[in-house]
Scaffold this active site. Structure first.
Site: not given
Length: 490
Positions: A82, A156, A180
């Site tokens: 990420k 996310s 997330s």
């Protein structure tokens, strides 16, 4: 083996194949890069792709094998992370225009540990801005669900879920403050494990909420999640909030089965009128599967859980607003409009309301932890339903009830375990009639990640869901493709 079969092979099996010289790291990196080139113009999992660097690292991996050097547990295996986590020489943008030129000077501890284990970094993955959720415009492309690009991949850690499920990397890292990791795993049909808070170092990860942020794996199998966790977990002098003692080896007990485990099905989430019928049915069937495997399964009640989403947002958004206040004052126009509104609103939360939220967090955490003194694991849906369609614009809020349902309800499925600082995993437990994945969530006691992974592995091995692949490759027709083939980006 076809190229598709190769890239969908679990990371643990790829590592074994590389060690025994049945799989070439160079050929493997090429296979993943070719797949990214072919599919990511539609899916937008990546912000930055490190093609040249990954191929050079793969060459070095092959040279190490040829000279008989010691090999790590992920030697030659391509991963992606990420774009909230620092990797030396790469931009860490957190998907924000504010950080478009933010090049990391050192690896975050989790990246350093993965490199030391032999992993090859393919690139950095897309996310909602600053990991907040609700982003309206994505400068690096709108992330899309690999099972149906018209649907949301979850957030996310959107790119991490997409890349794991669509085999754009062998495994990925995400970050979970309120779901997330588990939300994109559920929406994309992957495995996502949020570790116990304090088990994995967070230095080098752009923070949202210091009291709940946790880095963890998103993979295609439970074993791969356990493997990545075994590498990234452990004490770190740079994170004073971490547990100081060495973590339990989560791989040792992975195949111990569920015989004798006590599992509590959370009534307020599984039987809630807010839970989609197909989701509820799939989760209850998963509970029955675990029963047939030897677990003792009963219903439990956690009456405060429906409030968890609102309590979480009051706390996490307020902490996030504190982090961002200097930029909000001086560079507010560079935020996504939705991010800016959410942070400004949180900055106006009265101290009394924040205090009430901290007290409510204590009560919710107490209910979760008390339940876990009577059962070993809690079981629930990861989300109230399958991945929704990607919204074409902002729909006005019609009422207080509409606001609560839209912003708080879905978060109440994952956030109780963030509020309680306990480990939780999402893994596939079925598909809707429309072909969208359904996520099963298992949560356990603090620092007992091994039991969570053990139960998840037993369920996974007894069911076929992890063997399914997203629909056949699509032609990347998105005219706004923004994959960057440079480690430094533009």
């Amino acid at each position: 083996m076809s190229a598709d079969d190769l890239v969908f092979t679990p990371a643990a099996e790829l590592a074994a194949g590389i060690r025994h010289e049945r799989v070439s790291p160079v050929a493997l990196v090429h296979a993943y890069l070719d797949r990214v080139e072919r599919l990511d113009g539609t899916l937008h999992a990546y912000i930055t792709v490190c093609r040249e660097q990954a191929l050079a690292d793969a060459e070095r991996s092959e040279q190490a094998i040829a000279r008989g050097a010691p090999l790590g547990p992920l030697h030659g295996v391509p991963i992606a992370v990420k774009d909230q986590i620092d990797a030396a020489g790469l931009r860490t943008t957190a998907r924000s225009r504010l950080l478009r030129d933010n090049v990391a000077t050192r690896d975050a501890p989790v990246i350093a540990r993965l490199r030391a284990a032999g992993a090859i970094l393919l690139g950095k993955l897309n996310l909602t801005e600053f990991a907040l959720g609700g982003t309206q415009q994505f400068p690096y492309g709108q992330p899309r669900n690999p099972w149906n690009p018209d649907h949301d991949p979850g957030g996310s850690s959107s790119g991490s879920g997409i890349a794991a499920a669509a085999a754009l990397a062998a495994a990925t890292l995400g970050e979970d403050t309120g779901g997330s990791i588990r939300s994109p795993a559920s929406n994309c049909g992957a495995v996502g494990h949020r570790p116990t808070w304090g088990l994995v170092p967070r230095a080098g990860c752009i923070p949202l909420c210091h009291t709940m942020d946790a880095i963890g794996p998103i993979t295609r199998t439970v074993e791969d999640a356990a493997l990545l966790l075994s590498i990234i977990a452990g004490p770190d002098a740079g994170d004073p909030l971490m547990r100081r003692s060495a973590p339990e080896d989560v791989l040792t007990r992975l195949r111990d089965g569920v015989g004798g485990l006590r599992i509590g099905v959370v009534r307020e989430l599984t039987s809630s009128p807010d839970t989609d019928r197909e989701t509820s049915a799939a989760v209850m069937e998963a509970a029955e599967t675990l029963r047939t495997l030897g677990a003792k399964v009963d219903e439990v009640s956690l009456p405060l859980i429906p409030l968890a989403g609102a309590v979480f947002m009051a706390l996490a958004d307020s902490e996030g607003a504190g982090q961002h206040l200097p930029w909000l004052r001086t560079r507010g126009d560079e935020y996504d409009a939705a991010t800016r509104r959410r942070l400004i609103a949180a900055s106006l939360l009265p101290a009394g309301a924040y205090h009430q939220a901290t007290r409510a967090r204590t009560l919710i955490a107490r209910q979760v932890l008390e339940a876990l003194t009577h059962v070993d694991l809690l079981l629930a849906p990861t989300q109230p339903g399958p991945a929704p369609r990607i919204a074409s614009g902002q729909t006005p809020v019609a009422s207080k009830q509409d606001a609560a349902k839209r912003f708080f309800t879905r978060r109440s499925y994952t956030t109780p375990f963030n509020l309680a600082a306990t480990p939780a995993i999402s893994l596939p437990c079925g598909f809707t009639a429309a072909g969208l994945p359904i996520g099963l969530q298992l949560a356990g006691r603090r620092y007992d990640d091994a039991t969570v992974l053990r139960a998840a592995w037993a369920y996974e091995q007894a069911t076929p869901w992890h063997q399914r692949r997203p629909p056949p490759d699509r032609d990347p027709s998105d005219a706004h493709r923004r994959v960057e083939h440079s480690c430094r980006g533009r």
